[in-house]
Design a protein around this motif. Sequence first.
Motif, mmCIF file in Angstrom:
data_model
loop_
_atom_site.group_PDB
_atom_site.id
_atom_site.type_symbol
_atom_site.label_atom_id
_atom_site.label_comp_id
_atom_site.label_asym_id
_atom_site.label_seq_id
_atom_site.Cartn_x
_atom_site.Cartn_y
_atom_site.Cartn_z
ATOM 1 N N GLY A 161 1.227 -10.552 11.151
ATOM 2 C CA GLY A 161 0.263 -10.160 12.273
ATOM 3 C C GLY A 161 0.448 -8.569 12.098
ATOM 4 N N ALA A 162 1.426 -8.243 12.137
ATOM 5 C CA ALA A 162 1.851 -6.631 11.884
ATOM 6 C C ALA A 162 1.146 -6.095 10.565
ATOM 7 N N LEU A 163 1.299 -6.592 9.528
ATOM 8 C CA LEU A 163 0.511 -6.424 8.426
ATOM 9 C C LEU A 163 -0.862 -6.395 8.501
ATOM 10 N N LEU A 164 -1.571 -7.480 9.164
ATOM 11 C CA LEU A 164 -2.781 -7.568 9.201
ATOM 12 C C LEU A 164 -3.331 -6.288 9.987
ATOM 13 N N GLY A 165 -2.792 -5.950 11.188
ATOM 14 C CA GLY A 165 -3.048 -4.925 12.033
ATOM 15 C C GLY A 165 -3.103 -3.492 11.051
ATOM 16 N N ALA A 166 -2.233 -3.489 10.317
ATOM 17 C CA ALA A 166 -1.999 -2.284 9.361
ATOM 18 C C ALA A 166 -3.016 -2.182 8.575
ATOM 19 N N VAL A 167 -3.308 -3.175 7.886
ATOM 20 C CA VAL A 167 -4.216 -3.159 6.660
ATOM 21 C C VAL A 167 -5.689 -3.152 7.061
ATOM 22 N N VAL A 168 -6.210 -3.864 8.257
ATOM 23 C CA VAL A 168 -7.635 -3.959 8.800
ATOM 24 C C VAL A 168 -7.820 -2.744 9.463
ATOM 25 N N GLY A 169 -6.974 -2.299 10.091
ATOM 26 C CA GLY A 169 -6.988 -0.795 10.953
ATOM 27 C C GLY A 169 -8.046 -0.588 12.142
ATOM 28 N N ALA A 255 6.213 -5.992 5.960
ATOM 29 C CA ALA A 255 5.915 -5.192 7.088
ATOM 30 C C ALA A 255 6.122 -3.853 6.920
ATOM 31 N N PRO A 256 7.740 -3.494 7.130
ATOM 32 C CA PRO A 256 7.985 -2.384 7.372
ATOM 33 C C PRO A 256 7.403 -1.382 6.383
ATOM 34 N N ILE A 257 7.298 -1.658 5.081
ATOM 35 C CA ILE A 257 6.839 -0.870 4.125
ATOM 36 C C ILE A 257 5.333 -0.417 4.586
ATOM 37 N N VAL A 258 4.602 -1.515 4.627
ATOM 38 C CA VAL A 258 2.981 -1.190 4.994
ATOM 39 C C VAL A 258 2.939 -0.282 6.267
ATOM 40 N N LEU A 259 3.823 -0.752 7.199
ATOM 41 C CA LEU A 259 3.805 -0.001 8.643
ATOM 42 C C LEU A 259 4.245 1.359 8.431
ATOM 43 N N GLY A 260 5.189 1.715 7.659
ATOM 44 C CA GLY A 260 5.832 2.954 7.443
ATOM 45 C C GLY A 260 4.538 3.910 6.741
ATOM 46 N N ARG A 261 4.089 3.456 5.765
ATOM 47 C CA ARG A 261 2.859 3.954 4.944
ATOM 48 C C ARG A 261 1.749 4.315 5.763
ATOM 49 N N MET A 262 1.544 3.328 6.871
ATOM 50 C CA MET A 262 0.566 3.536 7.696
ATOM 51 C C MET A 262 0.595 4.660 8.535
ATOM 52 N N ALA A 263 2.024 4.563 9.117
ATOM 53 C CA ALA A 263 2.288 5.902 9.905
ATOM 54 C C ALA A 263 2.475 7.177 9.429
ATOM 55 N N ARG A 264 2.924 7.318 7.964
ATOM 56 C CA ARG A 264 2.886 8.306 7.239
ATOM 57 C C ARG A 264 1.483 9.216 7.394
ATOM 58 N N ASN A 265 0.363 8.233 6.966
ATOM 59 C CA ASN A 265 -0.899 8.426 6.870
ATOM 60 C C ASN A 265 -1.807 8.897 8.413
ATOM 61 N N GLU A 266 -0.831 8.476 9.437
ATOM 62 C CA GLU A 266 -1.477 8.651 10.722
ATOM 63 C C GLU A 266 -1.444 10.245 11.207
ATOM 64 N N SER A 267 -2.550 10.522 11.713
ATOM 65 C CA SER A 267 -2.719 12.174 12.046
ATOM 66 C C SER A 267 -3.641 12.080 13.431
ATOM 67 N N GLY A 268 -3.788 13.290 14.203
ATOM 68 C CA GLY A 268 -4.446 13.258 15.126
ATOM 69 C C GLY A 268 -5.969 13.384 14.787
ATOM 70 N N SER A 269 -6.215 14.148 13.599
ATOM 71 C CA SER A 269 -7.616 14.121 13.180
ATOM 72 C C SER A 269 -8.149 12.819 12.611
#
Length: 283
Positions: A161-169, A255-269
């Motif tokens: 589920g965590a992977l799904l949330g990270a990938v779908v976005g 999951a930790p790999i994908v979530l970590g990548r998603m978090a690194r790409n996250e920004s306020g903009s």
Amino acid sequence: MSAKGVAVRAGLRRTRIELRQMFTDPQGLATLFLFPALIMIALFFMRNGTFQSTGYGLAVLALPGVMGTIVFFNGVYTIGESFVLDREDGTLLRAKATPNGMIGYFIGRIGTNATAVLVQVMAVLGAGTIIVGGVSLNSARSWIVLVWVLVLGLLATLPLGALLGAVVGTARGLFFVTMPLMLVVGVSGIFYPITALPGWLQSIAQVLPCYWLGLGLRSALLPADAVSIEIGQSWRHLETAGVLGAWALVGLVLAPIVLGRMARNESGSKMDERRDKALARAY
């Protein structure tokens, strides 16, 4: 205490706070128990039906499948939805800004969802035992099987589920995942012995965690002679543990790999851009 230890404590505290909010909010309680209540109504009207010529009640056979569906669907979809919503409202961005905040966030989210799922499962089990009857959870062995199947089932589905949330976005994208997930549940044989399905569907279903959740729960809740309607007339506990364990391993590694990548790409903009697009669609 190390920084990671502090993050773990923060995650457990987050779980406790969210659960307190959930169980003290009437709307949260209604949401939590709505699906179990509807299922119990359906099982009540099924209680006099039987499966083919076996004499086993449809409702009795369906009860373990209902519990397995709650684990699978809530484990995969609900936590995926939580990640998407937290990403859109800035919760994930704030967690990223805190040292080891993603660890605490992940632990808190997993803990909240796992507890909510277990509460729903126990509610269905308790109500089903009274309304449907025929549950054979009267030995230490049955309880042990029930516990390890539920634990492995959660470990197999929550990281997915965590992977799904990270990938779908996005919430819009997640909505379109609902039907494929329902299709997976439908062809998995989770509500009834898989022997009722065509052979090619049986092969597909046995790759999925749904089928093994249903099988494992049936082995814990049904009388021993109900094994006669399963494949090979066996509960296949080793295979159940193997398949669910394999799904859990894949999810916990990725999951930790994908979530970590998603978090690194996250920004306020990016968060503001998603919010503007959502508002544009609304108007």
